[in-house]
Write an enzyme that holds these catalytic residues in place. Structure first.
Site, mmCIF file in Angstrom:
data_model
loop_
_atom_site.group_PDB
_atom_site.id
_atom_site.type_symbol
_atom_site.label_atom_id
_atom_site.label_comp_id
_atom_site.label_asym_id
_atom_site.label_seq_id
_atom_site.Cartn_x
_atom_site.Cartn_y
_atom_site.Cartn_z
ATOM 1 N N LEU A 120 0.823 -1.215 0.000
ATOM 2 C CA LEU A 120 0.000 0.000 0.000
ATOM 3 C C LEU A 120 0.860 1.269 0.000
ATOM 4 O O LEU A 120 1.691 1.464 0.888
ATOM 5 C CB LEU A 120 -0.914 0.003 1.239
ATOM 6 C CG LEU A 120 -1.870 1.181 1.340
ATOM 7 C CD1 LEU A 120 -2.866 1.182 0.197
ATOM 8 C CD2 LEU A 120 -2.579 1.170 2.683
ATOM 9 N N ASP A 121 0.643 2.123 -1.003
ATOM 10 C CA ASP A 121 1.303 3.431 -1.097
ATOM 11 C C ASP A 121 2.828 3.319 -1.100
ATOM 12 O O ASP A 121 3.532 4.254 -0.693
ATOM 13 C CB ASP A 121 0.862 4.356 0.059
ATOM 14 C CG ASP A 121 -0.643 4.592 0.043
ATOM 15 O OD1 ASP A 121 -1.231 4.540 -1.050
ATOM 16 O OD2 ASP A 121 -1.217 4.809 1.116
ATOM 17 N N ALA A 122 3.334 2.193 -1.554
ATOM 18 C CA ALA A 122 4.783 1.984 -1.520
ATOM 19 C C ALA A 122 5.377 1.732 -2.903
ATOM 20 O O ALA A 122 6.552 1.406 -3.027
ATOM 21 C CB ALA A 122 5.121 0.811 -0.589
#
Lengths: 283, 283, 283, 283
Positions: free
Chosen positions: A226-228
């Protein structure tokens, strides 16, 4: 001007540029733009050429066949695209309109060089805005307790519309890992914080709580983490104690839509090379 | 890493990149960085290569001889420099210390890759600061009614110290036309406004009078036309009604020194190509 | 939260703040926001209060009557407005859609606290976009050889729609002096350059010719002097040699719409005080 | 112009501004600047006045005595300072010179309104630079295995030099909790990342690894929690794939010194109010 865009990533060594430019010169290819980058840390070399299509004696298939031996010799990861063939971009949204409206407007006035075969949203709010642009709108609600049917339908729509690329324009659902993998490097998200700060939900609330003096937004490729995923573009805007969370949300919207539009534009023009969870952007 | 920097400007046509990169590949030159730019409007082509010096079989003279025929064939304006040979930069100042102190400090901590053979100023105020850095300081006062003797002495000092480049770090005198011509493309000035706004004297007063919401600074090459030479770098900072002229002067100083330092850095690394009173910056 | 906004400009002297805050305290007025500015150069004092409406024992008329003696005592230029009464904003446009679309979208999602009684344009291109928002669109063509009938019609429409404010959202005609005077301080323009650079036509072409490294936009009140009225807001974006004039136009559009939206927002919230061809912005 | 600076934080209610401005008007105090902020979320009210000292009939002690009853009535946290009394700022550094040199230069040219009674460093490298400014330099090495003696000496020096404020200008040691508490709200640090991203060591390496497109710096008050104290100021600079970690370090230095200088300036002018691990900055 119609161009072929040749994108290459390979282990660095002497002679790559010469080999490629020789190849182009052999066929009288007129180089319109060229960029190179040697990454010392990883030992990789990246390059991007835009060649005037009408200067070359072959079409895209011909180019690929002629170039393949060179690519093999240098163990290149590569692609060549034709600027005249528009990418097909499926937009996904929820209720927030700012990113979607911004992209639609840029597309409408000819600033975004792509086709938008459809918009998929888990709410029906934005249907009218989308349909005014003459674009089909699909409402695919996501049930909290059983999301898979919705994502199956999303996948079916993406396939049916032959998408080259999917843009999550503030789509407030997390894509399942299987979709992240299937469309790796082809799903672009806008996260409403300056990553890696404030991953996950309600980043403006997190920012207000921490008392930061700048808030931001991050346009990145979606991965299972996530969001990486690899960051394409980021930007920030100044805030102060006078700004409530509502102000931050409002100010942040402008940063989000600008970062997303720039990031998508890079992608559409084949200016982004992904390597090692980072991006090389030949702007 | 020691590199040779090859800078080329020439009329655009097919085969330039191939020819140059072939040349480099022939001699096993390892390209560390390369940038190209085709200017459609003027029909000119610009390129810059950094090649690892130890990968080449010749020194700078040898390079020049080997490359000369190619340069001639393509009517190139070109130069090649050795990153190991530091440029000699003469700094000129008046009373204001901020730009001078900033450049001296960057040089002192190794951030500015150049030699500073001397500082010339028309006031004696900054002598101690300069001498602390171990740099000779020459006080050359300029008499309002007869400036020529001072500029003759300035010219003599520049020649004596074998300067590659002169930086006007808030030197508050206008160089005579003869010097502007003699050192064309080698004298860098910082003007304390966002050019072309507020040419000439007291730009912050002009800015305050106009009520602008941003003030700026411009780093440019000096030509005979006041504040009208090729622009290398510009930047701005936000101001408001709360800011007095004194505040603008203070805020502007930070913009001036940053723009000047960036501009000079580009110049020292041979990243600036001047064409048609504009610059190509391969950053 | 409904507030009364009290805006004051007057010659500076001791006791102004005390007098005004005493007045407010006397009536148990709850100050939500307050800003003051003493301009040393002009000797004028500026202040803005937002007072919670429900904390006061009178309506707007009652407020005006109660405050009038104080205003007279201090020779104040002043106004008080009710946040619940939306300003009526007439938008004017030509063919370019970016500023208009941006304002309409902000209005549509509730970010711009105003009514938009109509849009007036000298071309018919944007009719459909405007009408989708449920806003009347008037096409008033301007004949090059006789513009007065068009401006008479524009004036009639402005009056008929009871406009508090007119926004020139890239309206490519110059308003006649009589209209500039009649609506002084109420007509907001966006100019596509960083004023005072590049006044007048084709500023991006002028910028490209000069080789600037930043381009900008300026939101200002319209006066009889072209592009010389009080500046409300400005912003810039970085450009390079790689950017063609078309790129500058595209990049500039984002700056224009952002600067205009911020400037209009300040105006709608009564945050702008004009004095001496400059603005005080209580943001 | 000499002013008294009155800083107040208290629970919000009607009549605070009236009470304070009445008090000032009673004594013919001439308000030079005034700022207020009502924080809706916390229900607190913050205000700052600058009053011309010569307009008041008492000195600082007299002011305090006269104002105390009002402060008590409204449960104010408050202070009043005299702009003519310079704050005493102890600077602490290690080996990196950029922040120290910047602050010293600003102080030297009169831009930083403070006294600098001494500089303390855990390395001796910067002694000559400090002493050129006529400021005592104390070398207090910190032993890795037993740091307490060093911090005892640091504390002794701070006390001996009667410091109002301590600035960690890239001091690469973590202060012990006891010192953090003792000087709460008086120790300013510059962290070389855009907090809360990249807390702790080697933030530029962390930034490079994550592939961010902007890097930043954060000026904050030191608390026991590492890099988690109230933020005063932040800024960022754009980076790209072309930038190595060394480039990031270099580019970041400029952001660090600018953010620190601005943050310290706010502090010296009593423009910072700390509440709830956040800051109100009346700039």
């Amino acid at each position: 001007m119609r161009t072929f865009r040749l994108i290459i990533a390979c282990p660095d060594r002497v002679g790559i540029v010469a080999k490629v430019s020789n190849f182009l010169a052999t066929y009288n290819g007129w180089i319109q733009q060229a960029s190179q980058h040697a990454d010392e840390q990883s030992g990789w070399f990246f390059m991007r050429h835009e060649i005037r299509a009408e200067s070359l004696p072959f079409d895209l298939e011909g180019f690929k066949q002629a170039f393949a031996p060179i690519a093999k010799e240098f163990s290149m990861q590569w692609q060549v695209t034709d600027s005249a063939v528009k990418k097909r971009v499926v937009l996904m949204a929820s209720r927030e309109s700012h990113c979607l409206a911004d992209l639609l407007h840029r597309w409408h006035r000819g600033e975004m060089d792509c086709d938008i075969p459809c918009v998929i949203a888990n709410h029906d709010d934005l249907r009218s805005m989308v349909e005014w642009h003459g674009i089909p709108f699909f409402h695919v609600p996501v049930e909290a307790e059983n999301k898979q049917p919705a994502f199956d339908e999303v996948e079916r729509l993406i396939e049916e519309h032959d998408a080259d690329c999917v843009v999550l324009a503030r789509y407030m659902q997390i894509l399942p890992p299987q979709l992240c993998d299937k469309y790796a490097g082809r799903v672009i998200n806008i996260h409403h914080s300056f990553l890696p700060s404030f991953v996950g939900a309600k980043p403006y609330h997190q920012a207000a709580l921490r008392g930061v003096k700048l808030i931001g937004a991050t346009c990145h490729y979606v991965t299972q983490d996530l969001d990486a995923g690899p960051i394409i573009e980021q930007d920030v805007v100044r805030v102060s104690h006078r700004n409530t969370i509502d102000d931050m949300v409002r100010l942040g919207k402008d940063v989000e839509k600008m970062a997303l539009a720039r990031g998508l534009r890079y992608h559409l023009q084949d200016r982004v090379l992904i390597h090692d969870n980072k991006t090389v952007i030949f702007d």
